[in-house]
Scaffold this active site. Sequence first.
Site, short mmCIF file in Angstrom:
data_model
loop_
_atom_site.label_atom_id
_atom_site.label_comp_id
_atom_site.label_asym_id
_atom_site.label_seq_id
_atom_site.Cartn_x
_atom_site.Cartn_y
_atom_site.Cartn_z
N LYS A 96 -4.46 -1.61 9.81
CA LYS A 96 -3.43 -1.91 8.80
C LYS A 96 -2.09 -1.45 9.36
O LYS A 96 -1.95 -0.31 9.80
CB LYS A 96 -3.72 -1.20 7.48
CG LYS A 96 -2.77 -1.55 6.34
CD LYS A 96 -3.26 -0.93 5.03
CE LYS A 96 -2.43 -1.41 3.85
NZ LYS A 96 -1.08 -0.81 3.82
N PRO A 141 -6.15 1.16 0.93
CA PRO A 141 -6.31 2.62 0.98
C PRO A 141 -5.05 3.27 0.43
O PRO A 141 -3.94 2.94 0.86
CB PRO A 141 -6.48 2.90 2.48
CG PRO A 141 -5.77 1.77 3.15
CD PRO A 141 -5.94 0.58 2.26
N MET A 142 -5.20 4.19 -0.52
CA MET A 142 -4.04 4.86 -1.11
C MET A 142 -4.35 6.34 -1.29
O MET A 142 -5.29 6.70 -2.00
CB MET A 142 -3.68 4.22 -2.46
CG MET A 142 -3.18 2.79 -2.34
SD MET A 142 -2.81 2.04 -3.94
CE MET A 142 -4.48 1.64 -4.52
N SER A 143 -3.55 7.17 -0.64
CA SER A 143 -3.77 8.62 -0.70
C SER A 143 -3.68 9.12 -2.13
O SER A 143 -2.75 8.78 -2.86
CB SER A 143 -2.74 9.34 0.17
OG SER A 143 -2.96 9.06 1.53
N ASP A 175 3.41 -5.71 -2.74
CA ASP A 175 3.87 -6.34 -3.99
C ASP A 175 2.86 -7.28 -4.62
O ASP A 175 3.24 -8.17 -5.39
CB ASP A 175 5.19 -7.10 -3.77
CG ASP A 175 6.34 -6.20 -3.36
OD1 ASP A 175 6.20 -4.97 -3.50
OD2 ASP A 175 7.38 -6.72 -2.90
N GLN A 196 -10.67 4.71 6.31
CA GLN A 196 -9.43 4.60 7.08
C GLN A 196 -9.10 5.92 7.78
O GLN A 196 -9.09 6.99 7.16
CB GLN A 196 -8.24 4.20 6.20
CG GLN A 196 -7.03 3.88 7.07
CD GLN A 196 -5.75 3.63 6.30
OE1 GLN A 196 -5.21 4.53 5.70
NE2 GLN A 196 -5.26 2.39 6.34
N CYS A 214 1.33 3.76 7.48
CA CYS A 214 1.86 4.76 6.54
C CYS A 214 3.29 5.15 6.92
O CYS A 214 3.55 5.55 8.06
CB CYS A 214 0.97 5.99 6.52
SG CYS A 214 1.54 7.24 5.34
#
Length: 326
Positions: free
Chosen positions: A141, A17-19, A204, A72, A102
């Site tokens: 997460k 999940p990436m804002s 990474d 999420q 986060c």
Amino acid sequence: MIKIGNIELSSNIILAPMSGVTDLEFRRLVKRFGAGLVVSEMIASRAMIVESRQSLQKCSIMQDDATSACVQLAGCEPNVIAEAAKMNEDMGAKIIDLNFGCPAKKVVNGYSGSALMRDEGLAAKIFEAAVKAVKIPVTVKMRMGWDDQTKNAPTLAKIAERSGIQMVTVHGRTRCQFYSGNADWEFIKNVKEAVKIPVIANGDITNFAKAKEALEKSSADGVMVGRGAYGKPWLISQIDHYLKTGEEKPAPSIESQLDIVLEHYQAIVDYYGESAGVPIARKHMGWYSSGLPNSAEFRGAVNLMNDPIAVKDKIVEFYTSVINRE
């Protein structure tokens, strides 16, 4: 294969999940490249309850299959997270993921995200409330811990498992590291040894070799790809192929990349509308073009454009020039 409750993943490679990145259209695209699971952008639980337009848009749920419908949630109030989880289940979500990782200041200052790792008692209440509120699997997460002195991910993972959480993803950095240094994949092995539920290594994972190394060092059940997928939605398929065969799968040809970029661009514009869609598409165009000849000039030109047709023409012009150089 990984099982999250009664849901079996087709691949052990998951999109993080990436804002501002993993919106509906990007998730749909990456799922097509073979991701075992794709996760929505982080959604603030309280905003979800008041049904803010932005939150509802972020959680737009793909109904293709269960592994396309993971939402999420972030927050620090057990009852609010529980209510938001139930809302998403009613809207079609098949998995709820809880954000305990986060590192952003605005999230941490609200005592959400990785700040929750500092309060294991509250964490347990959140886990239990979310699990009790829904019939679908709940995952979490997290990071290794708040700082080097409090790497409590193994302990928190045990608490999560006891509370009914079905999978744990660990980013191999502390909150205080943010994204500096290297992800500590070996530490994630401590989490894997602490629980019986699936453990996913994150941080990474930018190419197939690193994915393999992360799995070997962590003994994790799978990997979660985040920033490595910026401008490379096909990375998932490259990693999957490498892990299964040991062979390096090349990136799509520039001609194929042009087709992918155009499809993604049009999907963004169609989904958000022209006025909002063009600005949102710009960052993706920047990531897609990174490393290609004259990409800086292309990005500069696109950033000044607002007409969707002009942007599309510029994309075709740019990629055609790259193709002609080969």
